[in-house]
Motif scaffolding. Structure first.
Motif: not given
Length: 143
Positions: A30, A33, A38-43
């Motif tokens: 991560r 963070k 909240p996690a980043d959106e997966n590309p």
């Protein structure tokens, strides 16, 4: 007695701070963070089409999906994979048939349609993506 307790407390606090100061060697996937952030959106990764399929690494490995599936739908009411891979359509569509094990319940009863245990194809079968591995993998299957 008080001296012993105070000495133990000072030693514990010193140990805690010393351990915290030297424990920076572990890196998280991560990044920096916080765990609660909240996690980043997966590309979106580009799906790769592999002509002739993908070689399996071990004998009972579920086959990889050699085509794009981004427009396929698998939910409680619809499984568009079965348009090509069902027992009725696989020859016409020139696609591999879903394995016989996909039509058997856990009690051994043979069904006309895909068993609910095998209905969500992408739980075992995965498409090929144009992406680098997150961690190094040295696995070599038995030939």
């Amino acid at each position: 007695m008080k001296k012993v307790i105070v000495t133990l407390l000072v030693a514990m606090v010193t140990l805690m701070f010393t351990t915290a100061a030297f424990s920076t060697g572990v890196a998280s996937l991560r990044g920096d963070k916080e765990l609660t952030a909240p996690a980043d959106e997966n590309p979106m990764r580009k799906q790769v089409i592999t002509q002739g399929g993908v070689e399996r690494s071990y004998k009972i490995q579920p086959p990889m999906i050699p085509h794009k599936i981004d427009k396929e739908t698998i939910n409680l009411k619809t499984n568009t994979c079965m348009k090509c891979h069902s027992e009725k359509t696989f020859e016409e569509k020139k696609a591999p048939k879903a394995g016989d094990s996909h039509y058997v319940t856990r009690d051994g009863k043979v069904l006309e349609t895909v068993s609910s245990r095998r209905y969500f194809c992408n739980q075992c079968h995965a498409p090929q993506l144009d992406a680098s591995p997150i961690v190094e993998n040295k696995f070599e299957g038995a030939k």
